[in-house]
Design a protein around this motif. Structure first.
Motif, PDB file in Angstrom:
ATOM      1  N   VAL A   1      -2.149  -5.303   3.808  1.00 46.36           N
ATOM      2  CA  VAL A   1      -2.499  -4.618   2.567  1.00 46.36           C
ATOM      3  C   VAL A   1      -2.192  -3.126   2.676  1.00 46.36           C
ATOM      4  O   VAL A   1      -1.619  -2.533   1.757  1.00 46.36           O
ATOM      5  N   ILE A   2      -2.572  -2.505   3.782  1.00 44.16           N
ATOM      6  CA  ILE A   2      -2.277  -1.085   3.957  1.00 44.16           C
ATOM      7  C   ILE A   2      -0.774  -0.835   3.875  1.00 44.16           C
ATOM      8  O   ILE A   2      -0.316   0.097   3.199  1.00 44.16           O
ATOM      9  N   TYR A   3      -0.003  -1.664   4.564  1.00 47.67           N
ATOM     10  CA  TYR A   3       1.450  -1.494   4.577  1.00 47.67           C
ATOM     11  C   TYR A   3       2.030  -1.611   3.173  1.00 47.67           C
ATOM     12  O   TYR A   3       2.824  -0.757   2.738  1.00 47.67           O
ATOM     13  N   HIS A   4       1.667  -2.669   2.457  1.00 49.15           N
ATOM     14  CA  HIS A   4       2.286  -2.923   1.142  1.00 49.15           C
ATOM     15  C   HIS A   4       1.746  -1.985   0.061  1.00 49.15           C
ATOM     16  O   HIS A   4       2.492  -1.645  -0.879  1.00 49.15           O
ATOM     17  N   ILE A   5       0.489  -1.556   0.169  1.00 43.70           N
ATOM     18  CA  ILE A   5      -0.017  -0.554  -0.774  1.00 43.70           C
ATOM     19  C   ILE A   5       0.719   0.760  -0.570  1.00 43.70           C
ATOM     20  O   ILE A   5       1.126   1.434  -1.532  1.00 43.70           O
ATOM     21  N   TRP A   6       0.916   1.143   0.684  1.00 39.62           N
ATOM     22  CA  TRP A   6       1.649   2.386   0.975  1.00 39.62           C
ATOM     23  C   TRP A   6       3.100   2.276   0.507  1.00 39.62           C
ATOM     24  O   TRP A   6       3.664   3.238  -0.028  1.00 39.62           O
ATOM     25  N   ARG A   7       3.683   1.115   0.704  1.00 39.27           N
ATOM     26  CA  ARG A   7       5.067   0.914   0.257  1.00 39.27           C
ATOM     27  C   ARG A   7       5.163   0.953  -1.266  1.00 39.27           C
ATOM     28  O   ARG A   7       6.102   1.540  -1.816  1.00 39.27           O
ATOM     29  N   GLU A   8       4.192   0.347  -1.953  1.00 41.89           N
ATOM     30  CA  GLU A   8       4.172   0.368  -3.418  1.00 41.89           C
ATOM     31  C   GLU A   8       3.978   1.789  -3.922  1.00 41.89           C
ATOM     32  O   GLU A   8       4.632   2.208  -4.885  1.00 41.89           O
ATOM     33  N   ARG A   9       3.107   2.524  -3.289  1.00 43.06           N
ATOM     34  CA  ARG A   9       2.868   3.913  -3.675  1.00 43.06           C
ATOM     35  C   ARG A   9       4.150   4.729  -3.570  1.00 43.06           C
ATOM     36  O   ARG A   9       4.496   5.495  -4.484  1.00 43.06           O
ATOM     37  N   ASN A  10       4.893   4.563  -2.476  1.00 42.39           N
ATOM     38  CA  ASN A  10       6.147   5.296  -2.290  1.00 42.39           C
ATOM     39  C   ASN A  10       7.230   4.808  -3.237  1.00 42.39           C
ATOM     40  O   ASN A  10       8.056   5.601  -3.709  1.00 42.39           O
ATOM     41  N   SER A  11       7.246   3.517  -3.524  1.00 42.87           N
ATOM     42  CA  SER A  11       8.240   2.964  -4.442  1.00 42.87           C
ATOM     43  C   SER A  11       8.064   3.539  -5.843  1.00 42.87           C
ATOM     44  O   SER A  11       9.039   3.888  -6.517  1.00 42.87           O
ATOM     45  N   ARG A  12       6.833   3.648  -6.279  1.00 45.15           N
ATOM     46  CA  ARG A  12       6.575   4.215  -7.609  1.00 45.15           C
ATOM     47  C   ARG A  12       6.932   5.702  -7.650  1.00 45.15           C
ATOM     48  O   ARG A  12       7.481   6.192  -8.640  1.00 45.15           O
ATOM     49  N   ARG A  13       6.622   6.384  -6.570  1.00 47.89           N
ATOM     50  CA  ARG A  13       6.830   7.828  -6.559  1.00 47.89           C
ATOM     51  C   ARG A  13       8.303   8.200  -6.458  1.00 47.89           C
ATOM     52  O   ARG A  13       8.770   9.142  -7.111  1.00 47.89           O
ATOM     53  N   HIS A  14       9.059   7.467  -5.663  1.00 43.84           N
ATOM     54  CA  HIS A  14      10.439   7.861  -5.372  1.00 43.84           C
ATOM     55  C   HIS A  14      11.489   7.037  -6.122  1.00 43.84           C
ATOM     56  O   HIS A  14      12.605   7.519  -6.325  1.00 43.84           O
ATOM     57  N   GLN A  15      11.145   5.812  -6.494  1.00 45.24           N
ATOM     58  CA  GLN A  15      12.137   4.954  -7.144  1.00 45.24           C
ATOM     59  C   GLN A  15      11.740   4.542  -8.557  1.00 45.24           C
ATOM     60  O   GLN A  15      12.549   3.988  -9.292  1.00 45.24           O
ATOM     61  N   GLY A  16      10.499   4.788  -8.917  1.00 42.70           N
ATOM     62  CA  GLY A  16      10.036   4.432 -10.254  1.00 42.70           C
ATOM     63  C   GLY A  16       9.869   2.937 -10.469  1.00 42.70           C
ATOM     64  O   GLY A  16       9.820   2.467 -11.610  1.00 42.70           O
ATOM     65  N   LYS A  17       9.749   2.159  -9.375  1.00 41.87           N
ATOM     66  CA  LYS A  17       9.590   0.708  -9.489  1.00 41.87           C
ATOM     67  C   LYS A  17       8.117   0.339  -9.374  1.00 41.87           C
ATOM     68  O   LYS A  17       7.421   0.829  -8.490  1.00 41.87           O
ATOM     69  N   TRP A  18       7.675  -0.544 -10.276  1.00 45.20           N
ATOM     70  CA  TRP A  18       6.285  -0.955 -10.312  1.00 45.20           C
ATOM     71  C   TRP A  18       6.156  -2.423  -9.960  1.00 45.20           C
ATOM     72  O   TRP A  18       6.978  -3.252 -10.337  1.00 45.20           O
ATOM     73  N   THR A  19       5.089  -2.736  -9.244  1.00 44.07           N
ATOM     74  CA  THR A  19       4.794  -4.124  -8.878  1.00 44.07           C
ATOM     75  C   THR A  19       3.355  -4.418  -9.252  1.00 44.07           C
ATOM     76  O   THR A  19       2.461  -3.607  -9.004  1.00 44.07           O
TER      77      THR A  19
END
Length: 286
Positions: free
Chosen positions: A228-246
């Protein structure tokens, strides 16, 4: 630094340097006497120990000199080299006053590393069934070394939580006070925590550190925590840098797949617990 671990056991003295090899256990003799020592003892800087031996005894100049009398006495106390004893032997320090003719990575590391008290969260991060990249991010999170908003502010950068819009993004908010991350976390650990699921980081970490009767539940809970920590951190970075939402449902599926893949991979490891872990995982996610 390596020199401090090396010592030479003089046997035939044919390869050991008198001034620069640690053959008496006191380090380099040239450091003890200075350059003038070569003049007083009548041995050049490139001299071997065998150059200080004549017949059946030690042979050096100025034996009565008071300047190096202690050194003279120490050398005379050493066993006189002999070809009958074989070749000189290089030894490596294994511990305090313990030298052997072999190298040990473990013993060397234990002697040079900076030792600190053992942290109580180490087993939450480092255990045999973990996924290395998940464990690394968890290690950073526990030490609060991830580049969250509160840390970025010290660099003059202001940023809020990209998952829920909270103005103050911190480690404790991201895991798991944030409604988005708590939804992901609570949905995966409901079967293990029940109503005790808490969004507070410290309470959650302490709960995971607590020993449990079921070893399978202990392994699964630590795996879920890291995933969960890994994927939450990855989702946070994805939204911030790539604009992709999950969505939270999509992350649930990704984590579920990674959990199953990891459990199945244990079949080929030293601990054959994959069957029980997989069955327990199915119970928790059904």
């Amino acid at each position: 630094m390596a020199y401090e671990f090396m010592r030479v056991e003089v046997r035939d003295c044919a390869t050991t340097h008198f001034w620069f090899d640690n053959w008496m256990g006191v380090g380099k003799l040239i450091d003890a006497t200075g350059a003038i020592g070569t003049t007083y003892l009548g041995l050049t800087r490139r001299a071997l120990v065998c150059n200080a031996v004549s017949g059946d005894g030690w042979s050096m100049r100025n034996k009565r000199s008071r300047r190096f009398q202690l050194l003279y006495n120490q050398i005379l106390a050493e066993q006189v080299p002999s070809v009958d004893r074989g070749s000189d032997l290089v030894l490596w320090k294994q511990g305090e006053d313990d030298y052997k003719d072999s190298f040990s990575t473990t013993n060397t590391w234990e002697q040079i590393r900076s030792k600190k008290p053992k942290v109580d969260w180490c087993r939450v991060v480092w255990f045999s069934q973990n996924i290395p990249r998940y464990a690394f991010i968890t290690w950073l999170a526990i030490q609060n070394r991830l580049s969250t908003g509160d840390r970025m502010r010290s660099w003059g950068i202001t940023q809020g939580c990209g998952l829920c819009g909270e103005q103050d993004e911190t480690r404790d908010h991201l895991f798991f006070a944030c409604p988005y991350s708590f939804t992901v976390w609570e949905g995966l650990v409901r079967g293990l925590f029940g109503r005790r699921t808490n969004p507070d980081w410290s309470i959650t970490l302490n709960e995971i550190k607590r020993s449990r009767t079921s070893q399978l539940d202990t392994i699964l809970l630590k795996l879920i925590f890291q995933a969960v920590i890994y994927h939450i951190w990855r989702e946070r970075n994805s939204r911030r840098h790539q604009g992709k939402w999950t969505t939270t449902d999509q992350i649930h599926k990704v984590i579920d797949r990674s959990m199953r893949n990891r459990i199945v991979s244990l079949k080929y490891g030293p601990q054959h617990k994959h069957a029980g872990l997989l069955q327990r995982w199915f119970q928790l996610t059904s």
